[in-house]
Write a protein that holds these residues in place. Sequence first.
Motif, short mmCIF file in Angstrom:
data_model
loop_
_atom_site.label_atom_id
_atom_site.label_comp_id
_atom_site.label_asym_id
_atom_site.label_seq_id
_atom_site.Cartn_x
_atom_site.Cartn_y
_atom_site.Cartn_z
N LEU A 75 48.30 44.51 30.32
CA LEU A 75 47.14 44.78 29.46
C LEU A 75 47.10 46.26 29.12
O LEU A 75 47.28 47.11 29.99
CB LEU A 75 45.85 44.35 30.16
N LEU A 76 46.81 46.58 27.85
CA LEU A 76 46.91 47.96 27.39
C LEU A 76 45.58 48.53 26.89
O LEU A 76 45.29 49.69 27.12
CB LEU A 76 47.96 48.06 26.28
N THR A 77 44.78 47.73 26.18
CA THR A 77 43.56 48.27 25.58
C THR A 77 42.47 48.45 26.63
O THR A 77 42.43 47.73 27.64
CB THR A 77 43.05 47.34 24.46
N PHE A 78 41.57 49.40 26.37
CA PHE A 78 40.48 49.68 27.30
C PHE A 78 39.59 48.46 27.51
O PHE A 78 39.17 48.16 28.63
CB PHE A 78 39.63 50.86 26.80
N SER A 79 39.27 47.76 26.41
CA SER A 79 38.37 46.61 26.52
C SER A 79 39.00 45.48 27.33
O SER A 79 38.33 44.85 28.16
CB SER A 79 38.00 46.11 25.12
N GLN A 80 40.29 45.21 27.12
CA GLN A 80 40.96 44.17 27.89
C GLN A 80 41.02 44.52 29.37
O GLN A 80 40.80 43.67 30.24
CB GLN A 80 42.37 43.95 27.34
N ILE A 81 41.32 45.78 29.66
CA ILE A 81 41.42 46.21 31.05
C ILE A 81 40.06 46.11 31.74
O ILE A 81 39.95 45.57 32.85
CB ILE A 81 41.97 47.65 31.12
N ASP A 82 38.99 46.62 31.09
CA ASP A 82 37.67 46.57 31.70
C ASP A 82 37.20 45.13 31.91
O ASP A 82 36.58 44.81 32.93
CB ASP A 82 36.66 47.33 30.84
N LYS A 83 37.49 44.27 30.94
CA LYS A 83 37.08 42.86 31.07
C LYS A 83 37.81 42.20 32.23
O LYS A 83 37.19 41.52 33.07
CB LYS A 83 37.37 42.12 29.78
N ALA A 84 39.13 42.39 32.32
CA ALA A 84 39.91 41.77 33.39
C ALA A 84 39.50 42.30 34.76
O ALA A 84 39.34 41.54 35.72
CB ALA A 84 41.40 42.01 33.15
N VAL A 85 39.30 43.62 34.85
CA VAL A 85 38.91 44.21 36.13
C VAL A 85 37.52 43.73 36.53
O VAL A 85 37.26 43.42 37.70
CB VAL A 85 38.94 45.75 36.04
N SER A 86 36.59 43.65 35.56
CA SER A 86 35.22 43.20 35.87
C SER A 86 35.21 41.78 36.41
O SER A 86 34.53 41.49 37.40
CB SER A 86 34.35 43.30 34.61
N LEU A 87 35.95 40.88 35.77
CA LEU A 87 35.96 39.48 36.20
C LEU A 87 36.58 39.32 37.57
O LEU A 87 36.05 38.61 38.43
CB LEU A 87 36.69 38.63 35.17
N ARG A 88 37.70 40.00 37.80
CA ARG A 88 38.37 39.87 39.10
C ARG A 88 37.57 40.56 40.20
O ARG A 88 37.50 40.06 41.33
CB ARG A 88 39.78 40.47 39.02
N PHE A 89 36.95 41.68 39.86
CA PHE A 89 36.14 42.39 40.84
C PHE A 89 34.93 41.55 41.24
O PHE A 89 34.58 41.46 42.42
CB PHE A 89 35.69 43.73 40.26
N LEU A 90 34.28 40.91 40.27
CA LEU A 90 33.14 40.06 40.58
C LEU A 90 33.57 38.88 41.45
O LEU A 90 32.88 38.54 42.42
CB LEU A 90 32.50 39.55 39.29
N ALA A 91 34.70 38.26 41.12
CA ALA A 91 35.18 37.12 41.91
C ALA A 91 35.48 37.54 43.35
O ALA A 91 35.11 36.83 44.30
CB ALA A 91 36.44 36.53 41.26
N LEU A 92 36.11 38.69 43.52
CA LEU A 92 36.42 39.16 44.88
C LEU A 92 35.15 39.56 45.62
O LEU A 92 35.05 39.36 46.84
CB LEU A 92 37.39 40.35 44.81
N GLN A 93 34.17 40.12 44.91
CA GLN A 93 32.91 40.46 45.58
C GLN A 93 32.18 39.20 46.05
O GLN A 93 31.65 39.18 47.16
CB GLN A 93 32.01 41.25 44.62
N VAL A 94 32.15 38.19 45.21
CA VAL A 94 31.51 36.94 45.62
C VAL A 94 32.22 36.35 46.83
O VAL A 94 31.58 35.88 47.78
CB VAL A 94 31.50 35.93 44.45
N LYS A 95 33.55 36.39 46.81
CA LYS A 95 34.32 35.86 47.94
C LYS A 95 34.07 36.66 49.20
O LYS A 95 33.79 36.10 50.28
CB LYS A 95 35.81 35.84 47.61
N ASP A 96 34.18 37.99 49.12
CA ASP A 96 34.10 38.83 50.31
C ASP A 96 32.66 39.08 50.77
O ASP A 96 32.33 38.88 51.94
CB ASP A 96 34.81 40.17 50.06
N VAL A 97 31.83 39.55 49.84
CA VAL A 97 30.47 39.94 50.23
C VAL A 97 29.62 38.72 50.55
O VAL A 97 28.86 38.72 51.52
CB VAL A 97 29.80 40.77 49.10
N LEU A 98 29.74 37.67 49.75
CA LEU A 98 28.86 36.52 49.93
C LEU A 98 29.46 35.47 50.87
O LEU A 98 28.86 35.12 51.89
CB LEU A 98 28.55 35.89 48.57
#
Length: 276
Positions: A75-98
């Motif tokens: 992934l190269l564009t800023f919007s694609q990177i932020d979207k992918a990081v946000s989704l994966r980060f949220l999924a990992l937070q739900v898994k780990d924190v919750l």
Amino acid sequence: LLQSIGSFFLVTFWSIPVAAVQALTKLEKLEAQFGFKLSESVSAFVSGILPTVILAALMYMLPVFIERLVKFGGLLTFSQIDKAVSLRFLALQVKDVLLVSTLSGALVETVQTMITEPKEIPGLLAASLPNLYFFYVSYVMLLALAFYPSQLLQIGTVIKQIIAVKRANGNERLRRLALKPTPPKQGIPRTYSSALLVVIITLVFSSIAPLILPFSLLFFIFGWGVVRYMSMYVWEPTYESGGIMWLNIVDAITYGLMMYQFTFIGLFGLKAAFSQ
């Protein structure tokens, strides 16, 4: 292939320190098991404040590794990177924190009884779940009183700007470039994913432990003021995404409602309370 391997290790091994953090919240169990005793003030700090600080620090570092994996994936564009990081980060937070924190906290609290009376495991998990709300209240309050104020202070950005201005050596173009306000790295994933995580935590515990509701409200009041101020007067957008994250935010809240319903159904089932 390498991205998949890196994601697997990140998902798997990041859960180990997260699960270990929950052991600190049950310090009295560790004291009884290993035969040591701390003073009341130290014990209150270690079991009440330190676990949430460590967990928040682990979650704060996570987007850095996720972003590297995403960029490595092509992934190269800023919007694609932020979207992918946000989704994966949220999924990992739900898994780990919750999920991981809840299960490990319940296991630490009832592990001895589980070993001696394995038939009582479902009931023990159902009884210990509401007792974990204090940990999540502390975590939500830490995000409200530490994460958002740190965005206002911008300590790291100020230090970088001071160093860059000194390196400019009087060059006006370099000085203006150093002082140009830009959103912090991983700012969008950290801001939106943390807010969505608090939404999901609040939904899940809203009926189990309603005392979490005023603290979550305080978090969003702080967040609304800070993000609004930073967006209007400090941050200068580096790209225009056209609202591509909006549908993902709606999906995340929908999944949070589903988790809330499944958790409550499971809790009723474990307590055999459907007929009550």
